[in-house]
Design a protein around this motif. Structure first.
Motif, PDB file in Angstrom:
ATOM      1  N   ALA A 145      -7.867   6.627  -6.607  1.00  9.88           N
ATOM      2  CA  ALA A 145      -7.189   5.356  -6.474  1.00  9.88           C
ATOM      3  C   ALA A 145      -5.719   5.590  -6.235  1.00  9.88           C
ATOM      4  O   ALA A 145      -5.096   6.328  -6.966  1.00  9.88           O
ATOM      5  N   ALA A 146      -5.165   4.985  -5.202  1.00  9.86           N
ATOM      6  CA  ALA A 146      -3.761   5.214  -4.891  1.00  9.86           C
ATOM      7  C   ALA A 146      -2.972   3.938  -5.042  1.00  9.86           C
ATOM      8  O   ALA A 146      -3.355   2.904  -4.530  1.00  9.86           O
ATOM      9  N   LEU A 147      -1.868   4.013  -5.753  1.00  8.85           N
ATOM     10  CA  LEU A 147      -0.966   2.885  -5.904  1.00  8.85           C
ATOM     11  C   LEU A 147       0.210   3.113  -4.972  1.00  8.85           C
ATOM     12  O   LEU A 147       0.941   4.083  -5.113  1.00  8.85           O
ATOM     13  N   THR A 148       0.390   2.243  -4.014  1.00  3.83           N
ATOM     14  CA  THR A 148       1.474   2.417  -3.062  1.00  3.83           C
ATOM     15  C   THR A 148       2.293   1.149  -2.976  1.00  3.83           C
ATOM     16  O   THR A 148       1.803   0.052  -3.205  1.00  3.83           O
ATOM     17  N   SER A 149       3.539   1.300  -2.616  1.00  3.69           N
ATOM     18  CA  SER A 149       4.440   0.159  -2.552  1.00  3.69           C
ATOM     19  C   SER A 149       4.644  -0.353  -1.144  1.00  3.69           C
ATOM     20  O   SER A 149       5.286  -1.362  -0.937  1.00  3.69           O
ATOM     21  N   GLY A 150       4.106   0.353  -0.144  1.00  3.59           N
ATOM     22  CA  GLY A 150       4.349  -0.036   1.229  1.00  3.59           C
ATOM     23  C   GLY A 150       5.654   0.540   1.763  1.00  3.59           C
ATOM     24  O   GLY A 150       6.009   0.350   2.913  1.00  3.59           O
ATOM     25  N   VAL A 151       6.386   1.256   0.917  1.00  5.98           N
ATOM     26  CA  VAL A 151       7.627   1.900   1.309  1.00  5.98           C
ATOM     27  C   VAL A 151       7.408   3.403   1.246  1.00  5.98           C
ATOM     28  O   VAL A 151       6.662   3.891   0.412  1.00  5.98           O
ATOM     29  N   ALA A 152       8.033   4.147   2.149  1.00  4.53           N
ATOM     30  CA  ALA A 152       7.871   5.596   2.158  1.00  4.53           C
ATOM     31  C   ALA A 152       8.133   6.160   0.766  1.00  4.53           C
ATOM     32  O   ALA A 152       9.128   5.838   0.126  1.00  4.53           O
ATOM     33  N   GLU A 207       3.758  12.096  -4.451  1.00  7.18           N
ATOM     34  CA  GLU A 207       2.507  11.463  -4.855  1.00  7.18           C
ATOM     35  C   GLU A 207       2.164  11.877  -6.272  1.00  7.18           C
ATOM     36  O   GLU A 207       2.352  13.027  -6.659  1.00  7.18           O
ATOM     37  N   HIS A 208       1.657  10.929  -7.054  1.00  5.14           N
ATOM     38  CA  HIS A 208       1.198  11.195  -8.406  1.00  5.14           C
ATOM     39  C   HIS A 208      -0.323  11.074  -8.415  1.00  5.14           C
ATOM     40  O   HIS A 208      -0.862  10.004  -8.135  1.00  5.14           O
ATOM     41  N   ASP A 216      -3.011   2.213 -16.186  1.00  7.62           N
ATOM     42  CA  ASP A 216      -1.783   1.941 -16.943  1.00  7.62           C
ATOM     43  C   ASP A 216      -0.819   3.120 -16.893  1.00  7.62           C
ATOM     44  O   ASP A 216       0.396   2.948 -16.739  1.00  7.62           O
ATOM     45  N   THR A 217      -1.357   4.329 -17.037  1.00  6.17           N
ATOM     46  CA  THR A 217      -0.503   5.516 -17.019  1.00  6.17           C
ATOM     47  C   THR A 217       0.209   5.662 -15.680  1.00  6.17           C
ATOM     48  O   THR A 217       1.410   5.953 -15.618  1.00  6.17           O
ATOM     49  N   LEU A 218      -0.510   5.433 -14.598  1.00  3.94           N
ATOM     50  CA  LEU A 218       0.101   5.545 -13.275  1.00  3.94           C
ATOM     51  C   LEU A 218       1.146   4.464 -13.046  1.00  3.94           C
ATOM     52  O   LEU A 218       2.218   4.726 -12.485  1.00  3.94           O
ATOM     53  N   ILE A 219       0.853   3.248 -13.473  1.00  7.25           N
ATOM     54  CA  ILE A 219       1.813   2.155 -13.300  1.00  7.25           C
ATOM     55  C   ILE A 219       3.099   2.441 -14.068  1.00  7.25           C
ATOM     56  O   ILE A 219       4.209   2.173 -13.590  1.00  7.25           O
ATOM     57  N   ASN A 220       2.956   3.020 -15.257  1.00  5.93           N
ATOM     58  CA  ASN A 220       4.104   3.187 -16.146  1.00  5.93           C
ATOM     59  C   ASN A 220       4.847   4.505 -15.967  1.00  5.93           C
ATOM     60  O   ASN A 220       5.897   4.710 -16.587  1.00  5.93           O
ATOM     61  N   TYR A 221       4.330   5.403 -15.127  1.00  8.07           N
ATOM     62  CA  TYR A 221       5.029   6.665 -14.900  1.00  8.07           C
ATOM     63  C   TYR A 221       6.037   6.487 -13.766  1.00  8.07           C
ATOM     64  O   TYR A 221       5.669   6.197 -12.629  1.00  8.07           O
ATOM     65  N   LEU A 222       7.311   6.632 -14.078  1.00 10.92           N
ATOM     66  CA  LEU A 222       8.407   6.420 -13.124  1.00 10.92           C
ATOM     67  C   LEU A 222       8.219   5.097 -12.375  1.00 10.92           C
ATOM     68  O   LEU A 222       8.142   5.058 -11.142  1.00 10.92           O
ATOM     69  N   PRO A 223       8.154   3.987 -13.103  1.00  9.92           N
ATOM     70  CA  PRO A 223       7.811   2.701 -12.486  1.00  9.92           C
ATOM     71  C   PRO A 223       8.870   2.139 -11.557  1.00  9.92           C
ATOM     72  O   PRO A 223       8.570   1.282 -10.730  1.00  9.92           O
ATOM     73  N   ASN A 224      10.093   2.594 -11.673  1.00  8.58           N
ATOM     74  CA  ASN A 224      11.175   2.037 -10.863  1.00  8.58           C
ATOM     75  C   ASN A 224      11.459   2.849  -9.610  1.00  8.58           C
ATOM     76  O   ASN A 224      12.476   2.654  -8.951  1.00  8.58           O
ATOM     77  N   GLU A 225      10.556   3.776  -9.295  1.00  9.87           N
ATOM     78  CA  GLU A 225      10.696   4.581  -8.090  1.00  9.87           C
ATOM     79  C   GLU A 225       9.493   4.339  -7.183  1.00  9.87           C
ATOM     80  O   GLU A 225       8.441   3.911  -7.640  1.00  9.87           O
ATOM     81  N   PHE A 226       9.654   4.628  -5.899  1.00 11.46           N
ATOM     82  CA  PHE A 226       8.564   4.443  -4.951  1.00 11.46           C
ATOM     83  C   PHE A 226       7.757   5.734  -4.841  1.00 11.46           C
ATOM     84  O   PHE A 226       8.289   6.774  -4.453  1.00 11.46           O
ATOM     85  N   SER A 261      -5.136  -7.232  -2.244  1.00 10.96           N
ATOM     86  CA  SER A 261      -4.008  -7.161  -1.318  1.00 10.96           C
ATOM     87  C   SER A 261      -2.740  -7.769  -1.890  1.00 10.96           C
ATOM     88  O   SER A 261      -1.661  -7.617  -1.327  1.00 10.96           O
ATOM     89  N   GLY A 262      -2.853  -8.455  -3.035  1.00  9.41           N
ATOM     90  CA  GLY A 262      -1.681  -9.113  -3.600  1.00  9.41           C
ATOM     91  C   GLY A 262      -0.701  -8.178  -4.271  1.00  9.41           C
ATOM     92  O   GLY A 262       0.473  -8.499  -4.424  1.00  9.41           O
ATOM     93  N   GLY A 263      -1.172  -7.004  -4.691  1.00 11.19           N
ATOM     94  CA  GLY A 263      -0.288  -6.042  -5.334  1.00 11.19           C
ATOM     95  C   GLY A 263      -0.171  -6.263  -6.824  1.00 11.19           C
ATOM     96  O   GLY A 263      -0.406  -7.354  -7.344  1.00 11.19           O
ATOM     97  N   ILE A 264       0.173  -5.190  -7.541  1.00 10.34           N
ATOM     98  CA  ILE A 264       0.309  -5.222  -8.993  1.00 10.34           C
ATOM     99  C   ILE A 264       1.768  -5.472  -9.351  1.00 10.34           C
ATOM    100  O   ILE A 264       2.642  -4.712  -8.941  1.00 10.34           O
ATOM    101  N   PRO A 265       2.054  -6.533 -10.107  1.00 11.99           N
ATOM    102  CA  PRO A 265       3.444  -6.811 -10.495  1.00 11.99           C
ATOM    103  C   PRO A 265       3.977  -5.693 -11.391  1.00 11.99           C
ATOM    104  O   PRO A 265       3.196  -4.994 -12.037  1.00 11.99           O
ATOM    105  N   PRO A 266       5.322  -5.514 -11.461  1.00 11.96           N
ATOM    106  CA  PRO A 266       6.317  -6.322 -10.742  1.00 11.96           C
ATOM    107  C   PRO A 266       6.677  -5.764  -9.374  1.00 11.96           C
ATOM    108  O   PRO A 266       7.366  -6.411  -8.604  1.00 11.96           O
ATOM    109  N   ALA A 267       6.236  -4.542  -9.072  1.00 12.40           N
ATOM    110  CA  ALA A 267       6.694  -3.891  -7.841  1.00 12.40           C
ATOM    111  C   ALA A 267       5.780  -4.144  -6.650  1.00 12.40           C
ATOM    112  O   ALA A 267       6.054  -3.685  -5.555  1.00 12.40           O
ATOM    113  N   GLY A 268       4.675  -4.861  -6.843  1.00 15.38           N
ATOM    114  CA  GLY A 268       3.761  -5.114  -5.744  1.00 15.38           C
ATOM    115  C   GLY A 268       2.970  -3.894  -5.332  1.00 15.38           C
ATOM    116  O   GLY A 268       2.655  -3.708  -4.159  1.00 15.38           O
TER     117      GLY A 268
END
Length: 327
Positions: free
Chosen positions: A13-20, A24-25, A117-127, A186-193
Motif C-alpha cells: 500500500a502506497a501513500l502518496t501526496s501527488g507531489v514529487a 519512499e517509506h 497509522d504508522t505510515l501516516i504518522n512517520y514524518l507527516p509534514n514531509e512529502f 480518491s479523496g485522500g487521507i487528511p490532513p495532507a490528502g
C-alpha cells in the motif's frame, strides 16, 4: 474440493501526496500464522512463497531512496522487528524475513490498520511515497475486540461490505484514514490528502469439502463447513482484489497451477523464463525511456517508465535463475 482464497496476500500500500517525494517509506508486513504452513504452489508452502515474493520485491531497484520497516503478525498482535528510525537496508530486511518462524492466529485487521497509522504518522509534514507490502493468507480471526478495525466477517462480498465488518473498517482506514469513516479512496487521507495504493499478491489454495476445514484455533464459526469455508475465502478474495483495484494498485492471483516463474518471480526477469540474462537487458533497452502501461514486464518498479532503475535491476540480478547466460 472447493477453491479457497487462502490468501498468500502480498499487499503493498502506497501513500502518496501527488507531489514529487524525497524518498519512499516501505513497511513490510509478514503473516506468520499457522495456516501459512499449508502448501501453495507444488513443493512450497504459503510461507515460503510469501518470503520469496518479498525478497524479490526488495531486490528491485527503487526509483528513489527507500526507508524500510519490518513487522510480523500472529497470535493477537504484531511485532515491530525493525522501525523506520533504525534505517535498515533491504538486505537486512531480507535476512529478517527469511529468519521469521510460524506462530498462531491471524490479527490481520489489527495489524494492517496499525501499519497505516504508522505510515501516516512517520514524518507527516514531509512529502513521501509510503507503502505497505503485506504477505498473508488472510483468514482474519484474532483482532482484539477493542481495536479500531475489529469486526465480524462481512456477510456480503465486496464492494457491498457489511457496515462495521473488519473488511469495511480496513477499507475505510486505507481510503480515508479512519476505520469508521466511509469515503472514496480518491479523496485522500487528511490532513495532507495522502492516497493509499494497495498492491496484492493473492495465493489461492484448496480445502476439502468437509467440516473443520481451517487449521487455526478461533476461526469464525461460519467456517466450520466446506461450503462456508469456500464462501468466506471467496469473500476475502473479492475484498482484497477489489481494494487493490479501487486504490489503483496491483493484484496478482496465484494458484497451485501457477507457473513457478510467475508464482515466485525473479527480479530482472522481463521475459518470464526464470533467468535474468542478455534477453532481459535487451527487452529493457528496447523500451528504455518510454512511458508504459501498468503491468509492463520491463517496468520492474512499476513507476510507469522504463529507465535506469529497471536496467539496474537487471544488472543487479544478472545470472539469477540461469544455467547459462546465453540463450
Amino acid at each position: 474440493m472447493f477453491p479457497r482464497a487462502a490468501m498468500g496476500v502480498a499487499c503493498a500500500a502506497a501513500l502518496t501526496s501527488g507531489v514529487a517525494s524525497a524518498d519512499e517509506h516501505v513497511l513490510v508486513l509478514l503473516d506468520r500464522t499457522g495456516s501459512m504452513s499449508l502448501q501453495s504452489v507444488p513443493g512450497k508452502t504459503r510461507f515460503q512463497v510469501a518470503k520469496e515474493r518479498i525478497n524479490a520485491f526488495l531486490d528491485i531497484v527503487p526509483p528513489q531512496p527507500t526507508k524500510y520497516a519490518f513487522w510480523t503478525f500472529e497470535g493477537t498482535g504484531y511485532v515491530q522487528v525493525f522501525s523506520f528510525a533504525q534505517n535498515k537496508t533491504a538486505a537486512e530486511v531480507k535476512a529478517a524475513v527469511n529468519a521469521a518462524a510460524l506462530g498462531g492466529n491471524t490479527p490481520l485487521a489489527h495489524s494492517v490498520c496499525a501499519a497505516v497509522d504508522t505510515l501516516i504518522n512517520y514524518l507527516p509534514n514531509e512529502f513521501h511515497t509510503k507503502r505497505i507490502y503485506m504477505a498473508t493468507d488472510g483468514e482474519e480471526n484474532a483482532t482484539p475486540t477493542t481495536d479500531q478495525c475489529y469486526g465480524a466477517n462481512s456477510s456480503t462480498a465486496y464492494p457491498n461490505l457489511a457496515t462495521n465488518s473488519w473488511q469495511w473498517k480496513v477499507r475505510n482506514k486505507a481510503c480515508t484514514g479512519s476505520a469508521n469513516a466511509p469515503g472514496p479512496c480518491s479523496g485522500g487521507i487528511p490532513p495532507a490528502g495522502l492516497t493509499l495504493i494497495v498492491d496484492i499478491d493473492h495465493l489461492y489454495d484448496f480445502v476439502p469439502f468437509q467440516a473443520n476445514a481451517l487449521t487455526e484455533d478461533g476461526e469464525d464459526p461460519r467456517a466450520r463447513s466446506g461450503f462456508a469455508a469456500a464462501t468466506l475465502a471467496n469473500n476475502d478474495a473479492s475484498f482484497f482484489g477489489g481494494l487493490s483495484n479501487e486504490t489503483h494498485g496491483r493484484y496478482a492471483g496465484i494458484t497451485p497451477a501457477t507457473p513457478p516463474a510467475q508464482a515466485t518471480p525473479v527480479p530482472g526477469d522481463a521475459t518470464g523464463d526464470g533467468c535474468v540474462n542478455v534477453s532481459d537487458r535487451q527487452a529493457v533497452l528496447a523500451q528504455y525511456g518510454q512511458s508504459v502501461p501498468p503491468g509492463t514486464p520491463t517496468d520492474f518498479n512499476r513507476d510507469g517508465i522504463v529507465n535506469i532503475y529497471d536496467n539496474n535491476t537487471v544488472l543487479q540480478n544478472y545470472g539469477r535463475g540461469c544455467t547459462t547466460l546465453v540463450k
